[in-house]
Each structure stands twice: as C-alpha cells, then as structure tokens.
Design a protein around this motif. Structure first.
Motif, mmCIF file in Angstrom:
data_model
loop_
_atom_site.group_PDB
_atom_site.id
_atom_site.type_symbol
_atom_site.label_atom_id
_atom_site.label_comp_id
_atom_site.label_asym_id
_atom_site.label_seq_id
_atom_site.Cartn_x
_atom_site.Cartn_y
_atom_site.Cartn_z
ATOM 1 N N LEU A 30 -19.727 -25.991 -5.127
ATOM 2 C CA LEU A 30 -18.900 -24.792 -5.264
ATOM 3 C C LEU A 30 -18.948 -24.022 -3.944
ATOM 4 C CD1 LEU A 30 -20.554 -25.257 -8.176
ATOM 5 C CD2 LEU A 30 -19.132 -23.328 -8.830
ATOM 6 N N PRO A 31 -18.129 -24.401 -2.965
ATOM 7 C CA PRO A 31 -18.142 -23.688 -1.682
ATOM 8 C C PRO A 31 -17.653 -22.258 -1.834
ATOM 9 C CG PRO A 31 -16.339 -25.274 -1.767
ATOM 10 C CD PRO A 31 -17.149 -25.493 -2.999
ATOM 11 N N GLY A 32 -18.382 -21.316 -1.265
ATOM 12 C CA GLY A 32 -17.998 -19.917 -1.334
ATOM 13 C C GLY A 32 -18.033 -19.339 -2.731
ATOM 14 N N ALA A 33 -18.828 -19.929 -3.629
ATOM 15 C CA ALA A 33 -18.855 -19.468 -5.014
ATOM 16 C C ALA A 33 -19.336 -18.030 -5.119
ATOM 17 C CB ALA A 33 -19.734 -20.377 -5.858
ATOM 18 N N LEU A 34 -20.226 -17.628 -4.218
ATOM 19 C CA LEU A 34 -20.701 -16.243 -4.160
ATOM 20 C C LEU A 34 -20.410 -15.693 -2.759
ATOM 21 C CD1 LEU A 34 -24.115 -16.530 -6.076
ATOM 22 C CD2 LEU A 34 -22.026 -15.406 -6.884
ATOM 23 N N ALA A 35 -19.165 -15.789 -2.367
ATOM 24 C CA ALA A 35 -18.758 -15.340 -1.032
ATOM 25 C C ALA A 35 -19.133 -13.878 -0.830
ATOM 26 C CB ALA A 35 -17.263 -15.539 -0.841
ATOM 27 N N GLY A 36 -19.728 -13.575 0.315
ATOM 28 C CA GLY A 36 -20.164 -12.220 0.594
ATOM 29 C C GLY A 36 -21.564 -11.924 0.108
ATOM 30 N N LEU A 37 -22.263 -12.942 -0.404
ATOM 31 C CA LEU A 37 -23.633 -12.772 -0.901
ATOM 32 C C LEU A 37 -24.549 -12.252 0.202
ATOM 33 C CD1 LEU A 37 -25.885 -13.327 -3.045
ATOM 34 C CD2 LEU A 37 -26.026 -15.632 -2.079
ATOM 35 N N ARG A 38 -25.327 -11.234 -0.138
ATOM 36 C CA ARG A 38 -26.328 -10.705 0.788
ATOM 37 C C ARG A 38 -27.700 -10.864 0.168
ATOM 38 N NH1 ARG A 38 -23.833 -5.104 3.383
ATOM 39 N NH2 ARG A 38 -21.942 -6.057 4.280
ATOM 40 N N ASN A 39 -28.614 -11.435 0.914
ATOM 41 C CA ASN A 39 -29.958 -11.697 0.419
ATOM 42 C C ASN A 39 -30.785 -10.408 0.424
ATOM 43 O OD1 ASN A 39 -32.409 -12.822 -0.288
ATOM 44 N ND2 ASN A 39 -32.876 -13.471 1.802
ATOM 45 N N PRO A 40 -31.243 -9.945 -0.770
ATOM 46 C CA PRO A 40 -32.034 -8.711 -0.810
ATOM 47 C C PRO A 40 -33.517 -8.935 -0.551
ATOM 48 C CG PRO A 40 -31.697 -9.496 -3.027
ATOM 49 C CD PRO A 40 -30.984 -10.468 -2.107
ATOM 50 N N LEU A 41 -33.924 -10.200 -0.315
ATOM 51 C CA LEU A 41 -35.348 -10.511 -0.172
ATOM 52 C C LEU A 41 -35.574 -11.306 1.111
ATOM 53 C CD1 LEU A 41 -38.048 -10.190 -1.735
ATOM 54 C CD2 LEU A 41 -37.669 -12.503 -2.603
ATOM 55 N N PRO A 42 -35.840 -10.631 2.240
ATOM 56 C CA PRO A 42 -36.086 -11.339 3.488
ATOM 57 C C PRO A 42 -37.337 -12.209 3.401
ATOM 58 C CG PRO A 42 -35.937 -8.953 3.836
ATOM 59 C CD PRO A 42 -35.906 -9.185 2.384
ATOM 60 N N ALA A 43 -37.459 -13.118 4.349
ATOM 61 C CA ALA A 43 -38.561 -14.073 4.345
ATOM 62 C C ALA A 43 -39.920 -13.381 4.340
ATOM 63 C CB ALA A 43 -38.442 -15.006 5.548
ATOM 64 N N GLU A 44 -40.053 -12.273 5.080
ATOM 65 C CA GLU A 44 -41.344 -11.584 5.145
ATOM 66 C C GLU A 44 -41.746 -11.045 3.778
ATOM 67 O OE1 GLU A 44 -38.721 -10.942 6.993
ATOM 68 O OE2 GLU A 44 -39.290 -11.728 8.971
#
Length: 396
Positions: A30-44
């Motif tokens: 599903l390409p672009g299924a959540l287009a504009g998704l922003r990750n609220p949990l950085p790696a740190e």
C-alpha cells in the motif's frame, strides 16, 4: 483532529475489497497508505523506552561477538547503545501502543478489524543494513514505514522453503528465495498474511512500526479451555468393589475404560450451561494481557457517588493503554451482556449492550454521553469498578 492520516488503499481497492481479496490470502503493498505520516517517537526516545523495566525489548545483532544473529533481551542500560556497531543491528520494542498514547492512537486507523484481533504495535529501529533475518510469522501484520527506507523481500510461493537455521535463539529461515521486492518509504505499508516468508533490511537508519494481529493457536485454546474445566472437577478415583488382582503389577482393562469414561464425560459433556460458561471463559482468554502490562489502580479508590461527581467535574475519563476491553451481547433469554476486561468477565443484565459498546468503542469517555447510563446503578457500579482497578483515569 486525529494525529494520523486516514488509511488510503491503492486505486481500485477499498476496505471491503481488501478484506475480500487480500485479508489472510495474499500480500499487498500500500504505497502512500499513510501519506504525511509523522513519527511521534524518535529513535532516542525509543531507546529510552527499552531501558524501562516494564517494557519488553530486544536487540538483534547480525554479526554478534558470540556468533551470527545474536539476541539480547531488555531492559537495557543506556550505555549499551554506545557500544553497538554502526551497521547490522536492530532494536525491537513491543507493546508501544500500551505504553505511549501517541502511538496507540494509530490503532484507530485499523478498527476495520475486531479489537480482540489486534495484539500490539511493535516498533523497530534499525541501523544501516539492520534486520531480524528472513523469517515468517504465524499471524497477520501491517508493516508501516515511519522513518527512513527499508527493503522488503517476500516469497509468495506455496512451496517456499521453511527449514530454520539450527542452534539459534531466533527462528531464521535457512533458505530464502524471494520473488517480490520493494523499498518502503515513510507512509508506505506492506500487509502480510500468516506464513509468508519475508526479510526487511534497512537502507540507512530507519524506523518501522508493525501492527501485529492476535491469532490464538487451537492447541492454546483447547488447553486453556480444558484447564478451566478441570479446575471444576472434584473427587478422586475410587474402587469400592476392588478384588485381589491376579497380577498386582497389571493395570486392569477396566481401569483404562473407567478413567477414560469419567474424564470424557466430565470434560466433554454438553449441557445448557456449557455455552454461557465458554463465552465467559473465551472472552477472558482473548482479553488477557502480559504480566508486564499490569494496570496501576489509583492510590485512593473512590466510592460510586464520589466517582460520579469526579467524572462530572472532569468531563472526561481516559482509558489506560494497558486496558483491553471487549463485550458480548446476550444470546439467549436469561443470559447477561458481558464486558471482558484484561481477562475477567463482568456481567450486566441483558439490555446493556449499547453501554458496553460505548465503553469498548471509545478510549476517551465524555460524561455527557455516559450520564444517562450512570443513572442506572449497575452501570455506575461497573464503571466505578473499572476506574478503581486502573482501567480508567481522569485527564491531568
């Protein structure tokens, strides 16, 4: 406003056709299924979560000091992450939706599936070329790319090899011959039904969220149900008509027959109580949570009148991340409606299914929507009990 974009299916496909054509049948990109998704949990922050004692986490190193595909279990000390190589390792953190509301909110986008089928959101951070090796899962999974790029290869053949590498703590396929290959970028999703061999390798550092589905094994269900029934068995073997045996070392044929008949009759007998008892047991079984996901009750439990006043003043009640609820409607006259909460069953008289649907549908309860129900003592009693057990809290 919801923090995550709406789930978009590829052109020519909608939710109904996805369930009819792909669900538990074949993979789907599903390409672009959540287009504009922003990750609220950085790696740190993910690494910090893996250091918490009540969080289930793992580190997988493809080239570990003690051999290939080494696995380490958390909780981790922060200093561990400074010692990791630059490439070929992955950090996996389970149940992130239970620990972080901002992660759990994504599951609203997957409520086209029954709640009881959703297990958790596992988040993986992978260094460049990091992976967990070629493997297959016994359950459905939605692999959501949230940061960076990951190359996924899968083998869709029904004859795909399934032999595992020996002497490893990980279930890694000895042979993997992919016939499909994609590179996922943020917002892309790969859906995989059970049993499809797959291998995801990070192309640079990346973060992937995995929405995993529960799929109870028949063996687990049967063992759990029989154990539940066995707890109700009283008495012991007795043989009041015993005669001196001709051969004391022999187990007589009548002993085999009698014990088999008694066990079969006691465990497999069907009567008018069997179906309701099974409903209560199964609802509890399907909402059980892991030991490390225990609820935290409030320091001071509230009596019902004080709880109702506090709920009215706050206006909102928030369900905790580790609370797992489901309900069942009464099926026959005299049966209760049932709420299942973290392995326990709470009966209400038939006719309260709409109230239980309200509880299970919403992780935030508005007092205005609950007020008419709370005027009924059984409903107030149930919701107050759930609050005192730690399922709900008032917003800070």
């Amino acid at each position: 406003m919801h923090p995550y974009p709406r789930l978009q299916f590829p052109a020519g496909l909608d939710l109904t056709s996805f369930l009819a054509e792909y669900w538990q049948r074949k993979p789907l990109l599903l390409p672009g299924a959540l287009a504009g998704l922003r990750n609220p949990l950085p790696a740190e922050e993910l690494a910090g979560l893996a250091c918490e004692p009540d969080v289930e986490s793992r580190l997988i190193l493809e080239h570990g000091a003690d051999g290939p595909w080494q696995i380490r279990y958390g909780p981790f000390d922060e200093a561990v992450f400074a010692t990791l190589p630059e490439t070929h390792w992955t950090l996996l953190v389970q149940d992130c939706d239970k620990h972080l509301p901002q992660v759990g909110a994504l599951l609203e986008r997957f409520r086209f599936l029954p709640d009881w089928r959703v297990d958790d959101i596992m988040i993986s951070y992978a260094a460049d070329q990091g992976s967990v090796g070629p493997h297959l899962d016994a359950y459905d999974v939605f692999l959501i790319q949230t940061e960076g790029r990951r190359r996924w290869q899968i083998d869709t053949r029904t004859t795909a090899p399934r032999t595992l590498l020996p002497d490893l703590d990980l279930r890694i396929l000895a042979r993997f011959e992919p016939d499909r290959d994609w590179v996922l970028e943020p917002g892309d999703i790969l859906y995989l039904p059970p049993g499809v061999p797959h291998w995801g390798v990070a192309e640079g550092p990346c973060i992937t969220w995995s929405v995993g589905l529960r799929a109870p094994a028949w063996r687990e269900l049967a063992a759990g149900w029989l154990e539940h029934l066995a707890q109700g068995l009283d008495g012991r073997w007795c043989d009041p008509g015993l005669a001196p045996p001709p051969a004391p070392g022999e187990i007589a044929p009548e002993v085999f027959h009698a014990m088999h008949e008694q066990i079969t009759r006691r465990l497999c007998h069907r009567d008018e109580h069997a179906a309701p008892e099974f409903r209560r047991w199964l609802g509890g079984f399907l909402t059980e949570t892991k030991d490390n996901l225990a609820l935290e009750p409030p320091e001071a439990p509230l009596p019902e009148a004080a709880f109702a006043s506090a709920f009215s003043a706050a206006g909102t009640l928030v369900r905790q991340g580790c609370s797992r609820l489901a309900f069942a409607r009464a099926e026959a006259p005299g049966d209760p409606d049932l709420l299942f909460a973290n392995g326990l069953a709470y009966p209400l008289a038939s006719g309260h299914a709409a109230f239980l649907a309200l509880l299970t549908q919403n992780r935030r309860l508005d007092y205005s929507r609950c007020r008419r129900w709370l005027e009924q003592p059984p409903c107030l009693h149930l919701l107050c009990k759930l609050y005192n057990e730690g399922h709900y809290g008032f917003p800070e």
